[in-house]
Design a protein around this motif. Structure first.
Motif, short mmCIF file in Angstrom:
data_model
loop_
_atom_site.label_atom_id
_atom_site.label_comp_id
_atom_site.label_asym_id
_atom_site.label_seq_id
_atom_site.Cartn_x
_atom_site.Cartn_y
_atom_site.Cartn_z
N GLY A 37 -2.82 11.74 0.59
CA GLY A 37 -2.00 11.51 -0.38
C GLY A 37 -1.89 10.39 -1.12
N VAL A 38 -1.96 9.20 -0.42
CA VAL A 38 -2.09 7.85 -0.89
C VAL A 38 -3.44 7.58 -1.61
N ASP A 39 -4.66 7.80 -1.07
CA ASP A 39 -5.87 7.76 -1.63
C ASP A 39 -5.97 8.66 -2.92
N GLY A 40 -5.38 9.58 -2.83
CA GLY A 40 -5.28 10.54 -4.18
C GLY A 40 -4.49 9.79 -5.22
N LEU A 41 -3.41 9.40 -4.68
CA LEU A 41 -2.43 8.83 -6.03
C LEU A 41 -3.25 7.61 -6.60
N LYS A 42 -4.09 6.90 -5.71
CA LYS A 42 -4.53 5.73 -6.32
C LYS A 42 -5.76 6.21 -7.31
N LYS A 43 -6.32 7.13 -7.13
CA LYS A 43 -7.43 7.83 -7.86
C LYS A 43 -6.67 8.27 -8.94
N ILE A 44 -5.55 8.79 -9.00
CA ILE A 44 -4.98 9.60 -10.12
C ILE A 44 -4.34 8.47 -11.03
N SER A 45 -3.88 7.20 -10.43
CA SER A 45 -3.45 6.23 -11.49
C SER A 45 -4.71 5.37 -11.97
N ALA A 46 -5.84 5.58 -11.44
CA ALA A 46 -7.13 4.87 -12.18
C ALA A 46 -7.81 5.69 -13.25
N GLU A 47 -7.64 7.12 -13.15
CA GLU A 47 -8.38 7.92 -14.25
C GLU A 47 -7.48 9.15 -14.58
N LYS A 48 -8.01 9.91 -15.65
CA LYS A 48 -7.35 11.22 -15.96
C LYS A 48 -7.95 12.00 -15.20
N PHE A 49 -7.41 13.36 -14.77
CA PHE A 49 -7.99 14.25 -14.15
C PHE A 49 -7.46 15.59 -14.91
N ASP A 50 -8.52 16.62 -14.88
CA ASP A 50 -8.27 17.88 -15.44
C ASP A 50 -7.65 19.12 -14.42
N MET A 51 -7.73 18.85 -13.21
CA MET A 51 -7.23 19.59 -12.32
C MET A 51 -7.25 18.85 -10.79
N ILE A 52 -6.25 19.17 -9.98
CA ILE A 52 -6.12 18.68 -8.81
C ILE A 52 -6.02 19.73 -7.67
N PHE A 53 -6.97 19.65 -6.67
CA PHE A 53 -6.71 20.37 -5.33
C PHE A 53 -6.23 19.58 -4.20
N THR A 54 -5.17 20.05 -3.60
CA THR A 54 -4.67 19.10 -2.66
C THR A 54 -4.13 20.03 -1.58
N ASP A 55 -4.35 19.64 -0.05
CA ASP A 55 -4.04 20.11 1.00
C ASP A 55 -2.34 19.76 1.15
N ILE A 56 -1.90 20.52 2.00
CA ILE A 56 -0.34 20.04 2.17
C ILE A 56 -0.07 19.26 3.41
N ASN A 57 -0.79 19.46 4.58
CA ASN A 57 -0.49 18.67 5.59
C ASN A 57 -1.71 17.74 5.79
N MET A 58 -1.30 16.41 5.54
CA MET A 58 -2.24 15.29 5.49
C MET A 58 -1.62 14.13 6.17
N PRO A 59 -2.41 13.34 6.59
CA PRO A 59 -1.86 11.94 7.33
C PRO A 59 -1.45 11.15 6.00
N VAL A 60 -0.72 10.04 6.38
CA VAL A 60 -0.25 8.99 5.18
C VAL A 60 0.75 9.54 4.29
N MET A 61 0.29 10.39 3.34
CA MET A 61 1.16 11.05 2.57
C MET A 61 0.67 12.47 2.54
N ASP A 62 1.58 13.35 2.53
CA ASP A 62 1.43 15.00 2.53
C ASP A 62 1.30 15.43 0.79
N GLY A 63 1.02 16.49 0.87
CA GLY A 63 0.43 17.17 -0.36
C GLY A 63 1.82 17.40 -1.34
N LEU A 64 2.92 17.53 -0.49
CA LEU A 64 4.23 17.89 -1.27
C LEU A 64 4.54 16.67 -1.94
N LYS A 65 4.67 15.58 -1.21
CA LYS A 65 5.02 14.19 -1.92
C LYS A 65 4.08 13.87 -3.23
N LEU A 66 2.70 14.07 -2.84
CA LEU A 66 1.88 14.03 -3.80
C LEU A 66 2.05 14.68 -5.13
#
Lengths: 125, 274
Positions: A37-66
């Motif tokens: 989730g944290v890695d995903g958030l970094k990438k989201i803040s760096a550029e604009k995406f048209d769609m996001i696929f995310t798992d729910i159970n992940m280390p560091v930050m889960d998909g729900l928080k993301l």
């Protein structure tokens, strides 16, 4: 420049590769991968995406928080979010949809299912 | 005869001559009209004869019937061709679906194979095997057991959905797992729906083997909720796991051993050169 910028947030490299393989069938797609989730958030803040696929159970930050953080981010308020979950995890799925996810796909994942969902949300179907 | 009587006769003669002349002219006209009409009759007779000989009503109908028959045959041929094209189209659509499914299956197999050989770290290899079994096959409870060369028993090295303590060591030939270790043949239960979990008798046993040498067994006890049967690709994934997972585990173990030995030798060398 890519027509569609898609982010895959998933801790499993196997799943990332599988989702990426399916999405690459869409013409003009660019895939960005994040391992949690944290890695995903970094990438989201760096550029604009048209769609996001995310798992729910992940280390560091889960998909729900993301999902909740993405919905608070002005650039991605309306971006389609697809949750990767298991059929049995109904509670997680309901929470994800309540937080603003648009759709979900269940494991084991079929590439054509991923493609169908992506095309539908990108309005390519 | 008097002069008056003579002029009277002369007048009558003149009158008679005039009438006679008119009669002669009328006769001439009648003769010409007669000639014209005869010519016209001849023309009509000729025209009637030629019409009767070449294109009478019956022959025209015959020609039209013949033409209709030809057009009917042409129409039937076109309809047959359309049907043939529709059949071919349906065939192509079916083949497209089959190729699409095959493509997806190959993608799964390629990704599984690629991931299995993407690392030489033993723990990562085990993690990748677990991911493949969860995400590509759709198993919820399973154990990965490897052969302990010293004891000759199978020991659980990784589990999903159950504790490792729940899976006891298995001896060669004992239960389905032990028999799979002995025979090197995969086992699949006949009835997935009525299967009841039994640690020593899983629903699926897949031997992990390098050529004929079995180094471990993958035992599956429960599938994900929506998975009620195995697809063709699952059997292919099991076959892939049987070979590639074994070589990946073997390679990672060899690498770890050689790294450890290298480290030991390096330690000795450091001691000697100090």
């Amino acid at each position: 420049m890519a027509d569609y910028n898609i982010l895959i947030v998933e801790d499993s490299p196997t799943m990332r590769q599988l989702i990426s393989f399916a999405l690459k069938r869409i013409r003009g797609v660019r895939i960005v991968e994040a391992s949690d989730g944290v890695d995903g958030l970094k990438k989201i803040s760096a550029e604009k995406f048209d769609m996001i696929f995310t798992d729910i159970n992940m280390p560091v930050m889960d998909g729900l928080k993301l999902i909740s953080l993405v919905r608070d981010e002005p650039n991605h308020k309306g971006v389609p979010i697809v949750v990767i979950t298991t059929e049995g995890a109904q509670e997680d799925r309901q929470r994800a949809l309540a937080l603003g996810a648009n759709d979900y796909i269940t494991k084991p994942i079929q590439p054509n299912k991923i493609l169908d969902v992506a095309k539908q949300l990108l309005k390519l179907a | 005869m008097t002069i008056e009587e003579e002029s009277g006769y002369r007048g009558k003669a003149e009158e008679f001559l005039q009438v006679f002349k008119k009669g002669a002219e009328f006769t001439q006209d009648l003769l010409r009209e007669n000639e014209r009409l005869r010519y016209r009759v001849l023309e009509l007779e000729n025209s009637l004869n030629s019409a009767t000989a070449g294109s009478g009503p019956d022959s025209q109908s015959q020609a039209l019937i013949q033409r209709i028959s030809e057009l009917e045959q042409e129409k039937k041929a076109i309809l047959d061709r359309i049907q043939q094209i529709e059949d071919e189209n349906q065939d192509f659509a079916n083949r497209y679906v089959e190729i699409e499914a095959e493509n997806n299956n190959l993608a799964n197999l390629y990704i599984a194979s690629y991931q299995l050989h993407s690392t030489l770290d033993f723990k990562e290899v085990l993690q990748i095997i677990m991911e493949i079994v969860i995400n590509l096959i759709g198993a919820e409870e399973f154990a990965l057991m490897l052969l302990d060369e010293k004891s000759g028993d199978l020991q659980a090295v990784a589990c999903e959905g159950l504790d490792r303590d729940e899976v006891p060591p298995v001896k060669l030939g004992s239960g389905l797992i032990g028999q799979t270790l002995q025979s090197g043949e995969s086992y699949f239960t006949d009835d997935l729906e009525s299967y009841q979990r039994d640690i020593l008798n899983p629903m699926v046993c897949v031997p992990l083997k390098i050529k004929d040498h079995v180094i471990g067994v993958l035992s599956i006890y429960k599938l994900l909720l929506q998975k009620d049967q195995f697809a063709q690709v699952d059997y292919e994934l099991f076959t892939l796991l049987a070979g590639h997972a074994a070589t990946a585990i073997f390679g990672a173990r060899l690498y770890s051993d050689s790294e450890r030995r290298l480290s030991t030798i390096q330690g000795f060398l450091d001691l000697l050169t100090k």
